[in-house]
Design a protein around this motif. Structure first.
Motif, PDB file in Angstrom:
ATOM      1  N   SER A 183     -91.747  -2.264  26.830  1.00  0.00           N
ATOM      2  CA  SER A 183     -91.024  -0.998  27.016  1.00  0.00           C
ATOM      3  C   SER A 183     -89.551  -1.217  27.332  1.00  0.00           C
ATOM      4  CB  SER A 183     -91.685  -0.183  28.131  1.00  0.00           C
ATOM      5  OG  SER A 183     -91.674  -0.916  29.336  1.00  0.00           O
ATOM      6  N   THR A 184     -89.044  -2.398  27.006  1.00  0.00           N
ATOM      7  CA  THR A 184     -87.655  -2.743  27.328  1.00  0.00           C
ATOM      8  C   THR A 184     -86.857  -2.971  26.061  1.00  0.00           C
ATOM      9  OG1 THR A 184     -88.349  -3.746  29.412  1.00  0.00           O
ATOM     10  CG2 THR A 184     -86.193  -4.378  28.580  1.00  0.00           C
ATOM     11  N   PHE A 185     -85.615  -2.479  26.064  1.00  0.00           N
ATOM     12  CA  PHE A 185     -84.705  -2.715  24.951  1.00  0.00           C
ATOM     13  C   PHE A 185     -83.278  -2.791  25.485  1.00  0.00           C
ATOM     14  CE2 PHE A 185     -85.115   1.867  25.314  1.00  0.00           C
ATOM     15  CZ  PHE A 185     -83.833   2.340  25.158  1.00  0.00           C
ATOM     16  N   PHE A 186     -82.375  -3.269  24.647  1.00  0.00           N
ATOM     17  CA  PHE A 186     -80.948  -3.298  24.953  1.00  0.00           C
ATOM     18  C   PHE A 186     -80.240  -2.266  24.086  1.00  0.00           C
ATOM     19  CE2 PHE A 186     -80.302  -6.888  27.684  1.00  0.00           C
ATOM     20  CZ  PHE A 186     -81.306  -7.793  27.380  1.00  0.00           C
ATOM     21  N   VAL A 187     -79.155  -1.731  24.609  1.00  0.00           N
ATOM     22  CA  VAL A 187     -78.278  -0.858  23.840  1.00  0.00           C
ATOM     23  C   VAL A 187     -76.853  -1.126  24.329  1.00  0.00           C
ATOM     24  CG1 VAL A 187     -78.461   1.130  25.396  1.00  0.00           C
ATOM     25  CG2 VAL A 187     -78.008   1.514  22.987  1.00  0.00           C
ATOM     26  N   ARG A 188     -75.877  -0.973  23.457  1.00  0.00           N
ATOM     27  CA  ARG A 188     -74.482  -1.209  23.841  1.00  0.00           C
ATOM     28  C   ARG A 188     -73.851   0.060  24.399  1.00  0.00           C
ATOM     29  NH1 ARG A 188     -72.791  -6.100  22.950  1.00  0.00           N
ATOM     30  NH2 ARG A 188     -73.709  -7.273  21.256  1.00  0.00           N
ATOM     31  N   LEU A 214     -73.772  -4.730  27.242  1.00  0.00           N
ATOM     32  CA  LEU A 214     -75.179  -4.542  26.908  1.00  0.00           C
ATOM     33  C   LEU A 214     -75.901  -3.929  28.094  1.00  0.00           C
ATOM     34  CD1 LEU A 214     -76.404  -7.774  25.084  1.00  0.00           C
ATOM     35  CD2 LEU A 214     -76.327  -5.456  24.191  1.00  0.00           C
ATOM     36  N   LEU A 215     -76.606  -2.847  27.854  1.00  0.00           N
ATOM     37  CA  LEU A 215     -77.398  -2.199  28.889  1.00  0.00           C
ATOM     38  C   LEU A 215     -78.862  -2.546  28.655  1.00  0.00           C
ATOM     39  CD1 LEU A 215     -75.810   1.369  28.743  1.00  0.00           C
ATOM     40  CD2 LEU A 215     -75.120  -0.571  30.162  1.00  0.00           C
ATOM     41  N   LEU A 216     -79.508  -3.066  29.668  1.00  0.00           N
ATOM     42  CA  LEU A 216     -80.947  -3.325  29.621  1.00  0.00           C
ATOM     43  C   LEU A 216     -81.641  -2.030  30.032  1.00  0.00           C
ATOM     44  CD1 LEU A 216     -83.063  -5.846  29.531  1.00  0.00           C
ATOM     45  CD2 LEU A 216     -83.122  -5.410  31.984  1.00  0.00           C
ATOM     46  N   MET A 229     -74.281  11.364  16.606  1.00  0.00           N
ATOM     47  CA  MET A 229     -74.292  11.391  18.054  1.00  0.00           C
ATOM     48  C   MET A 229     -72.876  11.339  18.600  1.00  0.00           C
ATOM     49  SD  MET A 229     -77.289   9.252  19.587  1.00  0.00           S
ATOM     50  CE  MET A 229     -78.557   8.562  18.619  1.00  0.00           C
ATOM     51  N   ALA A 230     -72.095  12.310  18.286  1.00  0.00           N
ATOM     52  CA  ALA A 230     -70.729  12.362  18.794  1.00  0.00           C
ATOM     53  C   ALA A 230     -70.742  12.423  20.306  1.00  0.00           C
ATOM     54  CB  ALA A 230     -70.024  13.582  18.211  1.00  0.00           C
ATOM     55  N   ASN A 231     -69.736  11.829  20.930  1.00  0.00           N
ATOM     56  CA  ASN A 231     -69.584  11.809  22.383  1.00  0.00           C
ATOM     57  C   ASN A 231     -70.726  11.098  23.109  1.00  0.00           C
ATOM     58  OD1 ASN A 231     -67.196  13.273  22.236  1.00  0.00           O
ATOM     59  ND2 ASN A 231     -68.340  15.189  22.120  1.00  0.00           N
ATOM     60  N   SER A 232     -71.476  10.306  22.412  1.00  0.00           N
ATOM     61  CA  SER A 232     -72.557   9.573  23.059  1.00  0.00           C
ATOM     62  C   SER A 232     -71.981   8.297  23.670  1.00  0.00           C
ATOM     63  CB  SER A 232     -73.626   9.285  22.012  1.00  0.00           C
ATOM     64  OG  SER A 232     -74.002   7.972  22.013  1.00  0.00           O
ATOM     65  N   ASP A 233     -72.704   7.702  24.610  1.00  0.00           N
ATOM     66  CA  ASP A 233     -72.257   6.465  25.235  1.00  0.00           C
ATOM     67  C   ASP A 233     -72.866   5.244  24.573  1.00  0.00           C
ATOM     68  OD1 ASP A 233     -70.686   7.790  26.982  1.00  0.00           O
ATOM     69  OD2 ASP A 233     -71.973   7.519  28.721  1.00  0.00           O
ATOM     70  N   PHE A 234     -73.264   5.351  23.312  1.00  0.00           N
ATOM     71  CA  PHE A 234     -73.905   4.247  22.622  1.00  0.00           C
ATOM     72  C   PHE A 234     -73.353   4.098  21.230  1.00  0.00           C
ATOM     73  CE2 PHE A 234     -76.857   6.168  25.551  1.00  0.00           C
ATOM     74  CZ  PHE A 234     -77.082   5.100  26.381  1.00  0.00           C
ATOM     75  N   TYR A 235     -73.412   2.868  20.731  1.00  0.00           N
ATOM     76  CA  TYR A 235     -73.114   2.642  19.337  1.00  0.00           C
ATOM     77  C   TYR A 235     -74.387   2.935  18.561  1.00  0.00           C
ATOM     78  CZ  TYR A 235     -68.993   0.090  20.903  1.00  0.00           C
ATOM     79  OH  TYR A 235     -67.803  -0.259  21.473  1.00  0.00           O
ATOM     80  N   PRO A 236     -74.388   3.926  17.692  1.00  0.00           N
ATOM     81  CA  PRO A 236     -75.606   4.274  16.959  1.00  0.00           C
ATOM     82  C   PRO A 236     -76.131   3.078  16.155  1.00  0.00           C
ATOM     83  CG  PRO A 236     -73.889   5.905  16.589  1.00  0.00           C
ATOM     84  CD  PRO A 236     -73.270   4.761  17.346  1.00  0.00           C
ATOM     85  N   GLY A 237     -77.451   2.953  16.128  1.00  0.00           N
ATOM     86  CA  GLY A 237     -78.066   1.923  15.309  1.00  0.00           C
ATOM     87  C   GLY A 237     -77.959   0.515  15.864  1.00  0.00           C
ATOM     88  N   ARG A 238     -77.592   0.360  17.112  1.00  0.00           N
ATOM     89  CA  ARG A 238     -77.428  -0.972  17.681  1.00  0.00           C
ATOM     90  C   ARG A 238     -78.459  -1.272  18.761  1.00  0.00           C
ATOM     91  NH1 ARG A 238     -71.741  -2.971  17.167  1.00  0.00           N
ATOM     92  NH2 ARG A 238     -71.335  -2.505  15.002  1.00  0.00           N
ATOM     93  N   LEU A 239     -79.696  -0.884  18.551  1.00  0.00           N
ATOM     94  CA  LEU A 239     -80.745  -1.238  19.498  1.00  0.00           C
ATOM     95  C   LEU A 239     -81.125  -2.685  19.259  1.00  0.00           C
ATOM     96  CD1 LEU A 239     -83.056   1.887  19.446  1.00  0.00           C
ATOM     97  CD2 LEU A 239     -81.188   1.360  20.988  1.00  0.00           C
ATOM     98  N   ILE A 240     -81.263  -3.440  20.320  1.00  0.00           N
ATOM     99  CA  ILE A 240     -81.540  -4.859  20.211  1.00  0.00           C
ATOM    100  C   ILE A 240     -82.876  -5.134  20.898  1.00  0.00           C
ATOM    101  CG2 ILE A 240     -80.701  -7.173  20.779  1.00  0.00           C
ATOM    102  CD1 ILE A 240     -77.892  -5.728  20.995  1.00  0.00           C
ATOM    103  N   PRO A 241     -83.927  -5.496  20.151  1.00  0.00           N
ATOM    104  CA  PRO A 241     -85.225  -5.725  20.777  1.00  0.00           C
ATOM    105  C   PRO A 241     -85.215  -6.981  21.638  1.00  0.00           C
ATOM    106  CG  PRO A 241     -85.305  -6.285  18.452  1.00  0.00           C
ATOM    107  CD  PRO A 241     -83.939  -5.688  18.721  1.00  0.00           C
TER     108      PRO A 241
END
Length: 148
Positions: free
Chosen positions: A56-61, A77-79, A1-13
């Motif tokens: 239906s809620t998660f966090f992502v950096r 952290l984005l909710l 996921m180049a140029n994405s606004d997230f750190y891949p694999g960092r979903l936080i339940p």
């Protein structure tokens, strides 16, 4: 996921152990100092204030600087709530041609807007594949690098 606004694999339940923290009755001045009073109003659980739809809620950096004028900085952290219907002006997580990004939804002009003058809007022609992954109703900004 180049140029994405997230750190891949960092979903936080958001499911799991609930943590209640103290909330003090008095507000803290963000301008001139005011006398502090140490009266505990109640204990709060941040899930009660941030999470309306737990399933239906998660966090992502966040990653990058495209949203800094809204106070969203690299590492925050984005909710994200997938159950909310995205509307004009919402901060959303969108997949544009398979790439994830965090931007402001502009339905009137069919585009995704950055909150940084250094970045250009993403125009959304009809043929472009756009999926709104969720709405960002809140975010957590760190004033000290995590982990502290």
């Amino acid at each position: 996921m180049a140029n994405s606004d997230f750190y891949p694999g960092r979903l936080i339940p958001t499911r799991g152990r609930r943590l209640r923290l103290p909330l003090f009755r008095d507000k803290v001045s963000a301008g001139f100092p005011s006398p502090a009073e140490e009266y505990l109003e109640q204990n709060i659980d941040l899930n009660d204030h941030l999470v309306s739809h737990p399933s239906s809620t998660f966090f992502v950096r966040a990653c990058g600087d495209s949203m800094i004028e809204l106070g969203i900085f690299d590492g925050d952290l984005l909710l994200v709530d997938r159950s909310l219907q995205a509307k004009q002006g919402d901060v959303v997580i969108a997949a544009v041609d398979g790439q994830l990004t965090c931007k402001i939804l502009d339905l009137k002009h069919r585009q995704l807007l950055p909150a940084n003058a250094k970045h250009k809007p993403i125009k959304l022609p009809e043929e472009m594949d756009l999926v709104i992954e969720g709405v960002v109703p809140a975010h957590i900004h760190y004033h000290r690098h995590w982990p502290w």
